[in-house]
Scaffold this active site. Structure first.
Site, mmCIF file in Angstrom:
data_model
loop_
_atom_site.group_PDB
_atom_site.id
_atom_site.type_symbol
_atom_site.label_atom_id
_atom_site.label_comp_id
_atom_site.label_asym_id
_atom_site.label_seq_id
_atom_site.Cartn_x
_atom_site.Cartn_y
_atom_site.Cartn_z
ATOM 1 N N PRO A 163 96.745 59.797 161.842
ATOM 2 C CA PRO A 163 95.631 59.915 162.805
ATOM 3 C C PRO A 163 96.092 59.431 164.169
ATOM 4 O O PRO A 163 96.420 58.261 164.334
ATOM 5 C CB PRO A 163 94.554 58.999 162.205
ATOM 6 C CG PRO A 163 95.288 58.061 161.319
ATOM 7 C CD PRO A 163 96.505 58.765 160.826
ATOM 8 N N GLN A 169 89.149 59.774 159.619
ATOM 9 C CA GLN A 169 89.350 58.324 159.711
ATOM 10 C C GLN A 169 88.278 57.711 160.593
ATOM 11 O O GLN A 169 87.979 58.235 161.672
ATOM 12 C CB GLN A 169 90.726 57.982 160.280
ATOM 13 C CG GLN A 169 91.018 56.479 160.174
ATOM 14 C CD GLN A 169 92.289 56.057 160.863
ATOM 15 O OE1 GLN A 169 92.403 56.171 162.086
ATOM 16 N NE2 GLN A 169 93.252 55.558 160.110
ATOM 17 N N CYS A 185 94.193 49.315 163.540
ATOM 18 C CA CYS A 185 94.182 49.528 164.984
ATOM 19 C C CYS A 185 94.387 48.199 165.712
ATOM 20 O O CYS A 185 93.627 47.247 165.512
ATOM 21 C CB CYS A 185 92.873 50.160 165.432
ATOM 22 S SG CYS A 185 92.763 50.401 167.220
#
Length: 748
Positions: free
Chosen positions: A343, A418, A450
């Site tokens: 992603p 996601q 992240c």
């Protein structure tokens, strides 16, 4: 001092004046200057005049076979004949690209802190230092000089739709005036054919299309008048009707309607499954608290232990199953033949994923979507959920590897979504809405990696790594409301360097935490785990730790083998709580740049598959290399053909009007900021190449290859103009990495 050197007259500067490299010079210009001064084919020449004695030594070296330079870590060694400047020259460096690698993982404007100090002035004269990320970028605008009223956009000249605003409308109603003065001339690129009209026989942009001349004509009417009308191609239209489609986008799925987004924004859309499960979680939490209070600390240890066991058994007897179980989910598969596209924020858009699927990607993921904007119906966030029809086809399966019992390849998909969430209620509601509105999703992946500060401070992304109990609870809840869609997780090694926590977290997700096991709630139900071999603190500053990934993979395999050997069967996982028939796939992520890296990681780290991120951005044909098991030395013309495909797919996705062309150009330039880092295999002295290696300044085997290797944003704009025409006068592009933005100006 050498007498010969003294006797040698100094050449006059007028004979061969030195032309310095300027910030605005393109890659081709720099190469021409270097070649003009003899700096390319002569690796011993530097910026200073050389003595005859040194020239003599150089001539002697030319007669002998040169030995390859010793390979240095972090340097991509270019063959001497392609170097622009000799080793040791001050002009050898290209921009490192290390900082801008964060662009591949959530660095869009929606993830940036508005309090960022990025725009502060520093240095003399208030000038910015060209370092770090441009976190507050502006792309200007790409709009028509005159805005055509929507009532005229798709209508013939003499029979337009009625404008609901009447005389108060501020937009243009005179079609001929708009075509003459309101919009720029039609594009002649791509053969002058509108990509949307070419694929579906009709163009949704109508008169606003920059290729409108290919699907419009002037027809004679009674009275000698000539009318401008839009045309359709019945053959193309009939072919397009047989394709998977949603709304007016051919071949696009998971397109949520405008009314559905309005219902979300007005809270008309309900989430009964999430609400029921959250209420159940609250009741269980209260029961746990009551159980703890019941076991008072005044009792003796032995008595306390016996009463605690009795309380656990009583709680287990009262336990009520949630409405949906992980064992009821659709089965998924990962194997060596299923390379995964990561992603990628901004870069992982639909046109780029579509290109990667054509080149062999078997699993794709959407860009990371934030949970709150999704449940609030924000248009920009729901656009991330759109997928191309090629992404809902089954991934390849060789049949040589073990699959989960009940796996049906024909029902498997390539595309997964996601999401990021910081609280259980947000994750559950997001999951329920996603599965109800987007029927074509392989799995929903919870982002737990992240590293961006704003996401981390909100408790989402990698912040969940420090809250394992909360993370486990979120995944268990997502499984309860996702119907047949499996739930997966993408994690990092940990949040801090020298303190990896992924092993403990993986064990918890596979077996369940202590509290869940004691209460008989089963495992988290996660179907697959992806581990990025870096911590949050590392970002991309060091190589991914594949040794640690290997340890985690070994842990999962060990847990599978020992699960059935547990003596306490009461604590063994209930098969109903096991996703994918208990087969939890493990995917490694980090520093995969070639098929050699890919198969090395699978063989040595024992992962089921490998997720490719920056490697795909730099060379999307890495998936083709993986499939064929060999390096592919793509020519500049082949690489340019991929750029052309992206441009066409971009116009089909974002529209062929002025705004759509500007959007397609922006995302193309974002991709070129990564693809320019590709060093052609034929120019390298050593293989395999490394994703962390940075080359010195070099020229390609032809001018086009040199241009495509340029790390200057103006050269990227030149490439985009080959297929999207001259940039709009108001269009601006600022690279994410400041070292490339020498000056911010309109390109037109």
């Amino acid at each position: 001092m050498d007498n010969k050197a003294q006797a040698t007259p100094k050449p006059k500067e007028e004979d061969n004046p030195t032309q310095p490299n300027l910030p605005g010079d393109s890659a081709v210009t720099r190469a021409e200057k270097a070649e003009h001064h003899g700096l390319i084919n002569n690796p011993e020449v530097n910026d200073f005049e050389q003595s005859p004695s040194k020239r003599l030594k150089m001539e002697e070296k030319e007669t002998t076979t040169s030995t390859p330079r010793e390979r240095q870590k972090g340097v991509a060694h270019i063959k001497a004949e392609y170097l622009l400047y000799p080793p040791g020259s001050k002009l050898i460096e290209r921009s490192s690209g290390v900082d801008r690698d964060d662009a591949a993982e959530a660095s869009g404007q929606r993830y940036q802190d508005t309090r960022s100090q990025d725009n502060r002035q520093s240095g003399r004269n208030g000038k910015k230092k060209p370092k770090g990320q441009n976190t507050s970028r502006s792309f200007g605008s790409s709009r028509d000089a005159l805005q055509l009223c929507s009532s005229r956009a798709l209508s013939p000249e003499f029979s337009p739709e009625e404008c609901r605003f009447g005389d108060k409308c501020k937009f243009e109603h005179d079609l001929r005036k708009y075509l003459k003065d309101g919009k720029r001339e039609d594009l002649k690129t791509l053969g002058g054919i509108c990509p949307t009209w070419d694929s579906k026989g009709v163009c949704s942009a109508g008169w606003k299309c920059r290729f409108v001349s290919c699907h419009s004509e002037e027809r004679d009417r009674n009275g000698g008048k000539k009318e401008l009308v839009l045309t359709e191609d019945p053959v193309r239209k009939a072919k397009a009707e047989g394709l998977v489609s949603a709304e007016d986008e051919v071949g696009v799925v998971n397109a949520v309607t405008a009314q559905q987004k309005i219902n979300l924004s007005k809270r008309i859309t309900k989430t009964p499954k999430a609400d029921a499960y959250l209420e159940w979680m609250h009741r269980i939490f209260e029961d746990d608290q009551t159980s703890k209070e019941h076991n008072g600390s005044s009792k003796k240890p032995k008595e306390e232990s016996e009463e605690h066991r009795d309380a656990v058994e009583e709680n287990r007897a009262q336990y009520v199953e949630p409405p949906f179980l992980p064992s009821e989910k659709r089965r998924i598969y990962y194997g060596p033949e299923t390379p995964v596209l990561a992603p990628l924020t901004t870069q992982g858009n639909l046109p780029f994923r579509r290109l990667c699927v054509e080149l062999g990607a078997q699993v794709t993921w959407s860009e990371m979507a934030m949970g709150l904007p999704l449940i609030q119906g924000e248009k920009s966030e729901w656009a991330l959920m759109k997928a191309h029809e090629s992404e809902i086809r089954p991934p390849k399966i060789s049949g040589l590897n073990d699959v989960a019992t009940g796996y049906d390849n024909s029902k498997d998909l390539k595309f997964g979504a996601q999401v990021a969430a910081n609280k259980p209620w947000l994750a559950l509601k997001t999951t329920e809405i996603l599965t109800s509105l987007c029927p074509n999703i392989r799995a929903i992946d919870l982002n737990c990696g992240c590293p961006i500060d704003l996401v981390f401070r909100q408790g989402a992304g990698s912040a969940l790594l420090d809250s394992p109990s909360k993370l486990e609870s979120i995944i268990r809840g997502m499984n309860a409301v996702s119907e047949e869609v499996p739930i997966t997780a993408k994690i990092r090694m940990g949040t801090k360097d020298n303190n990896p926590t992924a092993e403990k977290l993986v064990k918890r997700l596979v077996l369940g935490g202590y509290e869940a096991i004691e209460a008989g709630r089963g495992t988290s139900g996660v179907a697959a785990i992806t581990l990025h071999g870096r911590t949050r603190q590392q970002r991309y500053t060091r190589n991914a730790d594949w040794e640690y990934i290997s340890r985690c993979a070994a842990l999962i395999n060990r847990l599978k083998k020992t699960k059935h050997e547990q003596t306490d069967t009461s604590k063994d996982a209930d098969s109903r709580h096991l996703a994918n028939d208990g087969k939890i796939y493990f995917v490694g992520n980090g520093d995969c740049y070639s098929h050699v890296d890919y198969y090395k990681h699978i063989k040595e780290a024992k992962v089921d598959s490998v997720m490719v991120a920056r490697g795909a951005l730099i060379k999307p044909w890495i998936f083709e290399e993986i499939e064929k098991g060999q390096y592919l030395d793509k020519s500049a013309s082949e690489r340019l053909a991929y750029v052309e495909k992206f441009a066409k797919y971009g116009l089909q996705t974002w529209g062929s009007d002025e705004v759509g062309v500007g959007t397609a150009r922006r995302f193309l330039l974002e991709w070129l900021s990564f693809s320019c880092r590709y060093v052609p295999i034929g120019l390298l002295e050593y293989l395999p190449p490394s994703i962390q290696d940075r080359p010195p300044a070099f020229k390609g085997r032809d001018d086009l290859e040199t241009l495509m290797s340029s790390d200057h944003y103006k050269d990227w704009i030149k490439i985009s103009e080959m297929f999207l025409g001259p940039a709009h006068p108001n269009f601006r592009f600022e690279p994410k990495h400041k070292s490339n933005s020498y000056e911010i100006e309109a390109e037109g």
